[in-house]
Design a protein around this motif. Structure first.
Motif, PDB file in Angstrom:
ATOM      1  N   TYR A   1       0.710  -1.019  -0.011  1.00 39.97           N
ATOM      2  CA  TYR A   1       0.025   0.138  -0.120  1.00 39.97           C
ATOM      3  C   TYR A   1       0.838   1.185  -0.047  1.00 39.97           C
ATOM      4  N   TYR A   2       0.272   2.259  -0.600  1.00 40.42           N
ATOM      5  CA  TYR A   2       1.336   3.460  -0.550  1.00 40.42           C
ATOM      6  C   TYR A   2       0.277   4.777  -0.292  1.00 40.42           C
ATOM      7  N   ALA A   3       0.946   6.036   0.012  1.00 42.47           N
ATOM      8  CA  ALA A   3       0.432   7.022   0.561  1.00 42.47           C
ATOM      9  C   ALA A   3       1.129   8.245   0.058  1.00 42.47           C
ATOM     10  N   VAL A   4       0.478   9.340  -0.502  1.00 41.82           N
ATOM     11  CA  VAL A   4       1.083  10.424  -0.732  1.00 41.82           C
ATOM     12  C   VAL A   4       0.326  11.825  -0.116  1.00 41.82           C
ATOM     13  N   PRO A   5       0.815  12.743   0.567  1.00 42.74           N
ATOM     14  CA  PRO A   5       0.181  13.830   1.020  1.00 42.74           C
ATOM     15  C   PRO A   5      -0.445  14.513   0.228  1.00 42.74           C
ATOM     16  N   LEU A   6      -1.491  15.216   0.164  1.00 45.12           N
ATOM     17  CA  LEU A   6      -2.019  16.142  -0.748  1.00 45.12           C
ATOM     18  C   LEU A   6      -2.403  17.773   0.115  1.00 45.12           C
ATOM     19  N   TRP A   7      -2.383  18.648  -0.675  1.00 46.58           N
ATOM     20  CA  TRP A   7      -2.609  20.073  -0.338  1.00 46.58           C
ATOM     21  C   TRP A   7      -3.442  20.749  -1.087  1.00 46.58           C
ATOM     22  N   PRO A   8      -4.038  21.687  -0.716  1.00 50.47           N
ATOM     23  CA  PRO A   8      -4.883  22.779  -1.572  1.00 50.47           C
ATOM     24  C   PRO A   8      -4.034  23.141  -2.467  1.00 50.47           C
ATOM     25  N   GLY A   9      -4.450  23.495  -3.601  1.00 50.70           N
ATOM     26  CA  GLY A   9      -3.570  24.256  -4.684  1.00 50.70           C
ATOM     27  C   GLY A   9      -4.566  24.299  -5.911  1.00 50.70           C
ATOM     28  N   GLY A  10      -3.599  24.227  -7.024  1.00 53.81           N
ATOM     29  CA  GLY A  10      -4.341  24.491  -8.401  1.00 53.81           C
ATOM     30  C   GLY A  10      -3.416  24.973  -9.464  1.00 53.81           C
TER      31      GLY A  10
END
Length: 502
Positions: A424-433
């Motif tokens: 299993y894998y995870a990547v942190p995500l942030w608000p942006g665009g």
């Protein structure tokens, strides 16, 4: 800045910025007979405006009245229409509808996509259709968005002068506050350029100004996947000239990853399904979910394409935290092996080459950009999440997949693939665009509004700086469409203007 001294040089129209909007404004003013100078703070070598990072989509109203209804509805929150200039929306609809004909006249190429307005709950969404630019007439050696390459070609073939490596610092005004020129700075010093007709502000937004983002955006941090040169210069100059600002606290937002390595400090869009586009594509979608700091799902993945950032605003007032920042993207081996985790057809890992992403994601795994684990429990521990809660979330999601129905959030059934296997894998995500939209307010003639009412004489704007798009964004390609439309409006009105007795 009030200025009464002599100018080092005088031209008809000065265009600040050479993105899509600036290029179109320059071409339009030139073709109307004006002597045009483009001032661009980036150096010619490696010139990377936001326009170069785009994929080349632009939206086109196929029914102008329907498009007016659609865009107007985007400003109504709780049924209340905010103060919007109907003439501005009408100008947007009519001028963006004319974009294909303008491209045809100038040799542009494009294809029509089967994509409509992004908000089907709003009236008129079917009136919008998305087109995509194809390569045509780019300068030799160019790589990036085909629309920007085409527009750069139009500027070059006309011999329009572009002053690279030159930063605009002040708008110069007379005693009445009318803009009469620009003060610029380059390696050889300060130069004051007068205008006989007008100035067009097309310098982009403030994605790379941490100070302005903290001041104006409703949530931080926010990371944008475009140029690192958009530092809010146009906002500073416009404020000093007395402009009214709008849309400073909104933007068309996504979940973005951030990999502060290889020299690039911005954000990066993600490819949730490994399909090379926002939707899942024709193949069976691999398993992926988003969870917040409580290890629970909170959205119908991947969320509304250009409004997903609105889902991140839920603050916990007791702890003064945003539990959904970061959001964790959880996926399994199937998604890891399907394709690159980020787009390589646009954005910083695309043709502009801010950094290179490996085809199999392995190099990024070795860099620590992707968190791996042998079980859901182990992955939770790596991410600092509650293990029992994440295990329960994954089990419930897999149950939805087995039933073919997401009872919690109504996710598209074709994407309901269970998470499983031994990796299993995870990547942190942030608000942006891709870009901000705030800046000096403009009217239907692309004139910059004055804080005292009316407009600032001889000052125009185009592009993302003061975009008319507010809380909601119409659909993919809204920005490029606006750049083309208001680049033309600003260019022709600036060319028809007259400063003083000139």
């Amino acid at each position: 800045m009030h200025y009464t001294g002599p100018f080092d040089r005088t031209v008809d129209v000065v265009v600040l910025g050479l993105g899509d909007a600036g290029a179109v404004a320059a071409v339009t003013a030139h073709d109307a007979g004006a002597e045009v100078l483009v001032v661009e703070k980036q150096q010619a070598a490696g010139h990377r405006p936001n326009s170069r990072y785009a994929a080349g989509f632009f939206c086109v109203p196929e029914d102008v009245d329907g498009a007016v209804e659609y865009l107007s509805a985007m400003y109504a929150v709780n049924g209340e229409l905010s103060t919007v200039d109907p003439a501005l929306i009408r100008a947007w609809a009519e001028e963006t509808a004319a974009n294909p004909a303008w491209l045809d006249r100038h040799g542009g190429e494009y294809v029509k996509m089967d994509i409509r307005g992004e908000h089907p709950s709003l009236p008129g969404h079917e009136s919008i259709r998305v087109y995509k630019a194809r390569p045509a007439g780019e300068p030799e050696g160019y790589a990036g968005c085909p629309m920007h390459g085409f527009l750069r070609g139009l500027v070059a073939e006309r011999g329009i002068e572009v002053r690279y490596g030159t930063a605009a610092r002040w708008l110069l005004t007379d005693a009445t506050g009318a803009v009469i020129g620009v003060e610029t700075e380059h390696d050889s010093g300060i130069e004051r350029i007068g205008v006989r007709r007008g100035v067009v502000l097309a310098v982009g937004g403030y994605e790379s100004s941490e100070r302005l983002k903290r001041q104006y955006l409703p949530i931080t941090p926010a990371h944008f996947y475009g140029t690192e040169h958009n530092t809010g210069d146009g906002i500073t100059m416009a404020i000093e000239a007395g402009a009214e600002l709008w849309h400073m606290n909104v933007w068309p937002g996504h979940f973005v990853a951030r990999f502060p390595g290889d020299g690039y400090t911005g954000g990066t869009g993600i490819d949730l399904w490994g399909s090379g586009r926002f939707g899942p594509g024709d193949e069976r979608a691999p398993g992926s979910i988003f969870v917040d700091g409580t290890a629970r799902r909170f959205i119908r993945e991947p969320g509304r394409q250009h409004a997903a950032n609105l889902e991140l605003l839920a603050m916990d007032a007791d702890s003064l935290t945003y539990p959904r920042i970061p959001t964790w993207w959880i996926f399994d081996q199937e998604r890891f092996e399907r394709a690159t985790l980020v787009p390589t057809y646009s954005g910083p890992a695309g043709p502009v080459g801010d950094y290179t992403w490996s085809e199999d994601n392995v190099a990024e795994l070795r860099k620590g950009w992707i968190q791996p684990a042998g079980s859901v429990k182990e992955l939770a521990e790596v991410c600092g999440l509650d293990a029992a809660a994440l295990e329960q979330t994954v089990a419930r999601y897999n149950e939805h997949c087995a039933n073919g129905h997401d009872a919690d959030f109504g996710r598209d059934p074709v994407t309901l693939t269970p998470l499983g296997g031994d990796r299993y894998y995870a990547v942190p995500l942030w608000p942006g665009g891709s870009h901000t939209v705030g800046g000096p307010r403009r009217d239907a003639k692309a004139r910059v509004a004055s804080i005292r009412g009316g407009s600032i004489s001889h000052l125009y704007s185009a592009g993302e700086l003061g975009s008319l798009h507010g809380l909601l964004y119409p659909t993919g390609g809204g920005s490029i469409a606006e750049c083309l439309a208001f680049g033309r409006i600003a260019g022709r009105n600036a060319a028809a203007d007259r400063v003083g007795g000139s």
